[in-house]
Each structure stands twice: as C-alpha cells, then as structure tokens.
Design a protein around this motif. Structure first.
Motif, short mmCIF file in Angstrom:
data_model
loop_
_atom_site.label_atom_id
_atom_site.label_comp_id
_atom_site.label_asym_id
_atom_site.label_seq_id
_atom_site.Cartn_x
_atom_site.Cartn_y
_atom_site.Cartn_z
N SER A 157 20.49 -29.66 97.08
CA SER A 157 19.90 -28.64 96.22
C SER A 157 20.78 -27.40 96.23
N SER A 158 20.77 -26.67 95.13
CA SER A 158 21.53 -25.43 95.02
C SER A 158 20.78 -24.48 94.11
N ARG A 159 21.16 -23.22 94.20
CA ARG A 159 20.52 -22.23 93.33
C ARG A 159 21.45 -21.05 93.14
N LEU A 160 21.09 -20.19 92.21
CA LEU A 160 21.83 -18.97 91.91
C LEU A 160 20.98 -17.80 92.35
N ILE A 161 21.51 -16.98 93.30
CA ILE A 161 20.71 -15.86 93.79
C ILE A 161 21.42 -14.51 93.71
N ARG A 162 22.69 -14.48 93.29
CA ARG A 162 23.40 -13.20 93.23
C ARG A 162 22.75 -12.29 92.19
N GLY A 163 22.86 -11.00 92.40
CA GLY A 163 22.24 -10.05 91.50
C GLY A 163 22.97 -9.95 90.17
N ASP A 164 22.23 -9.83 89.09
CA ASP A 164 22.76 -9.62 87.75
C ASP A 164 23.89 -10.60 87.42
N PRO A 165 23.62 -11.91 87.48
CA PRO A 165 24.69 -12.89 87.22
C PRO A 165 25.00 -13.03 85.74
N HIS A 166 26.26 -13.32 85.44
CA HIS A 166 26.68 -13.59 84.07
C HIS A 166 27.38 -14.93 83.94
N GLY A 167 27.97 -15.43 85.04
CA GLY A 167 28.51 -16.77 85.08
C GLY A 167 27.41 -17.76 85.44
N HIS B 242 27.69 -17.92 98.83
CA HIS B 242 28.75 -17.07 98.29
C HIS B 242 28.11 -15.84 97.64
N VAL B 243 27.45 -15.04 98.46
CA VAL B 243 26.79 -13.84 97.98
C VAL B 243 27.20 -12.65 98.85
N GLU C 99 31.83 -13.78 100.81
CA GLU C 99 31.26 -12.85 99.84
C GLU C 99 31.53 -13.39 98.43
N GLY C 100 30.65 -13.10 97.50
CA GLY C 100 30.86 -13.54 96.12
C GLY C 100 31.90 -12.68 95.42
N PHE C 101 32.26 -13.08 94.21
CA PHE C 101 33.23 -12.33 93.42
C PHE C 101 32.53 -11.55 92.32
N SER C 102 33.18 -10.54 91.83
CA SER C 102 32.64 -9.74 90.74
C SER C 102 32.29 -10.64 89.56
N ASP C 103 31.11 -10.39 88.96
CA ASP C 103 30.61 -11.22 87.85
C ASP C 103 30.13 -10.31 86.72
N PRO C 104 31.08 -9.64 86.02
CA PRO C 104 30.71 -8.66 85.01
C PRO C 104 30.14 -9.31 83.76
N PRO C 105 29.55 -8.51 82.88
CA PRO C 105 28.97 -9.05 81.64
C PRO C 105 30.01 -9.76 80.78
N GLN C 106 29.56 -10.74 80.03
CA GLN C 106 30.43 -11.46 79.10
C GLN C 106 30.85 -10.52 77.97
N THR C 107 32.04 -10.75 77.44
CA THR C 107 32.54 -9.99 76.29
C THR C 107 32.76 -10.96 75.12
#
Length: 401
Positions: A252-262, A286-287, A196-204
């Motif tokens: 190949s790789s990609r970013l698919i997690r919802g609402d990513p900030h990292g 890792h999602v 499972e992925g890790f929490s990815d909250p908004p940048q501060t």
C-alpha cells in the motif's frame, strides 16, 4: 523479450557486476590513464554537474561537448568544463546534436523519462554509454533500454549503470559472506529508504518548470516516482541478496506531502515474494518531516544477520560467526568515482561484459512492480506487469526543440 532470468543467471550477472566493482576500486586509486576518451555529458543539473566535474577530473577523459534542455545550464557547465560555445547544446533535441560531434562516450544524467530515447540514439550512434538510475519510468522504457544495452554489447560498446552500493567494498564483502552461507540460509529480507521530499511547485503551462531541481521526481511519468527513483537503491540490494527477481509484490502507498502538484505517492509499505518462499519487506517515506536520509537492507538468516547501509555500518552478527565490517562513508561521491574509473578502464581495454546492466534492469522493473502493486493495493505478479506493459506518457507539449 523474457525479462525474467533464472537464479544461476542472476548470480552470474551479480558476480560480473561485483567484478566490475572490484576493478573500479583498483582503478580509483589514481593510476595513470592509458587513453583519453572524448566524453559528452547530457543533463547538467545537480548530479549531472557533479558527474561532469568528476569526468573532467579523471585523467582518462576529455569533456568535449555538453547538452541540457536549458541553454543557460549548458553554458554554465560548459564554462566550467572548458567546452567551446559551439559544443554546448540545448532543447529537447540537444542530445542529438551532441551525438553528431566526435564524442566517443556519453554520460546520461537527465530525468529518467529521457533515458530510453537517449540510450537508443547513443547506441545507434556507436557511443559507449554511462547512465544514471533508474533506467526508465515504465516497463516499455525498461525493455527499450535492455534491448539497446544488448545491441551495445553486440557492437563491442561499454554500457554501465551507476549504482553506488554495488561498488562499495564493505557491501560486496558482506553479501559474498551471506551467499557463502556464513550464517546460514536467508529467512527474511528487509529494506528501507527514507529522505526529505523535493520541492513540488504548482504546474505551469508546460512541464519546463518541472525539469530542474529534482522537481521531476514528483511526477511519475517524468521520474518514475519516489519508489522507482530513490527506493530502488535499497530494493536493489535486496534483489542482490535474494539472487533472483520477485515473482509478485503487494502493499500500500499514499500521498501525504502538503500541497502536492505531482502525482507520485511518497509513503510506501510493500512485500516482494520470491519463488522459493523468501520475502523482502520494503518501507519508504519521502516527506519533509526531519527524519532524514536512511538507505539500508538487512538479511535475517538462520544463524545470524547482515546489515548493509548507504551511510553507516555494514556488519554480520551471528550465533557462532560474525564479521566486524565497517562504516560506509561518502558513497554518493566515491561510488560514482569508482564507476567512472571502471567505465574508462572498460572502454580502453575493450571490456564489454557490461555486468551492471541486468541487475539495473531488474531493479528498475522490481520497483515498477512495487509501485504498481502499492497504487492498486493488490497483489501484482512479475509476469502480469510485463504482460500489461503499461506505458507512461509525459506531456512534452510546448517545450522547445
């Protein structure tokens, strides 16, 4: 520095690491310690807190200082470990204040971007070093750690990198059997790491909010990204089986997690090439999709195959040979305990062979190679990666010293 090593040298280092693992198994049985090592722990998040508790629970250590960027985290750990207030340090420079105490050995459990700087300072201070993986986020950092580890060895200091699968007796035996030719030469290697992925909250305004709860794994410059930070476990076993570093990688790789900030990608498919024609296929995701944790590596040989796992069965099935193996259990904790015990024995016995270093440097560089090839979606060679020496710079602006 020429980070490539030949097959014979690689296997020699593997043997040294396996030897350390065998020793770890023997010492993990609770034998009486013959010396108390004064230890400091730097980084006291989830795993750091666990490691600190294990160190305190081992009769051969006395935890005398702790450091974490967050003072409240250092205080919470210090309270549990019986460390006085004056020896609980915080801020970016807290590790230096810890090194100014009478610690003899340091346990490094911070986000990986810290490791090159912390390792260099610890070695320069004459401390023994125990560190988590990956050893760095980029090539320059990995080479800095490698140079510091060589300096530690020259100064008769112990340096251990905490990879758990290299301590597992079933995995060790299975790989020894494959290297012994029990089911013929390896034709193909395949590894997988999912979780499972890790929490990815908004940048501060600063990255302070991303330095806890594994949020930093989402940021390539802080944690190396998912392949380097997590997939490394499975890829490392592949390198162990191959007995060599890859010459190139593509995928190949990609970013698919919802609402990513990292910025790290979280889905990977890549192939490593070796000089003798062997290939290692790796896939990872890792999602948060309920698939859960899987860390495995298989060797498909001419006359049979080996399965290895972080959790699950290790075995060899063959046409005319085989090995029942067994189930790996609680490796996350038991592997760390074995390494902590081995580290202590090496310190008190003056054993500075430091056999875990080279495999750990190579595994980190191999996953950086895979990350670069996947993000570029092209073939990248090992020598090209080293030549580019691409540096990742985390933004530390606004953080407290």
């Amino acid at each position: 520095m020429n980070a490539s090593i030949n097959r014979r040298g690689f296997l020699k280092n593997v043997a040294a690491a396996a030897s350390a693992s065998v020793m770890a198994r023997a010492t993990a049985q609770g034998t009486a310690a013959n010396a108390r090592v004064k230890a400091g722990v730097i980084g006291l998040g989830s795993r750091g807190s666990m490691i600190a508790g294990m160190v305190r629970g081992h009769d051969g250590y006395e935890v005398v200082a702790v450091a974490d960027y967050f003072q409240e985290v250092a205080d919470r750990a210090g309270e549990k470990l019986g460390v006085p207030n004056a020896r609980r340090f915080s801020g970016l420079e807290g590790y230096r204040r810890l090194l100014d105490t009478d610690v003899e050995a340091v346990f490094l459990e911070t986000p990986p971007y810290c490791f090159p700087e912390h390792v260099e300072a610890a070695v320069d201070a004459g401390r023994h070093v125990y560190m988590a993986k990956p050893i760095a986020c980029d090539v320059p950092g990995a080479l800095r750690v490698d140079a510091a580890a060589k300096k530690a060895k020259a100064g008769n200091k112990v340096f251990l990198v905490d990879f758990q699968m290299r301590t597992e007796p079933l995995v060790i035996e299975g790989i020894e059997r494959i290297h012994g030719g029990e089911v013929g030469p390896i034709g193909l290697l395949s590894s997988i790491y999912t979780d499972e992925g890790f929490s990815d909250p908004p940048q501060t305004d600063t990255i302070e909010s991303r330095l806890q709860h594994l949020v930093w794994v989402n940021d390539t410059a802080l944690g190396g990204g998912f392949l380097v930070n997590a997939g490394i476990h499975a890829v490392d076993v592949g390198l162990w089986l191959a007995g060599a570093n890859p010459v190139a990688a593509m995928g190949s790789s990609r970013l698919i997690r919802g609402d990513p900030h990292g910025d790290t990608h979280d889905v990977y498919s890549l192939t490593y090439e070796f000089a003798d024609g062997l290939a290692l296929n790796h896939q990872g995701e890792h999602v948060k999709n309920r698939f859960g944790f899987c860390c495995e590596c298989s060797a498909y040989c001419r006359d049979g195959y080996l399965d290895t796992a972080y959790v699950g069965q290790v075995r060899i099935l063959g046409n005319s040979a085989g090995w029942r193996g067994g189930e790996v259990e609680a490796l996350y904790t038991e592997g760390a305990k074995r390494n902590i015990a081995a580290f202590h024995q090496c310190v008190v016995n003056g054993n500075c062979t430091n056999g875990t270093v080279d495999p750990s440097i190579n595994a980190t560089l191999a996953t950086i190679l895979g990350r670069e090839a996947c993000e570029r979606k092209t073939r990248v060679t090992w020598e090209q990666m080293l030549g580019e020496n691409r540096r990742l710079e985390p933004n530390l602006a606004g953080l407290k010293a």
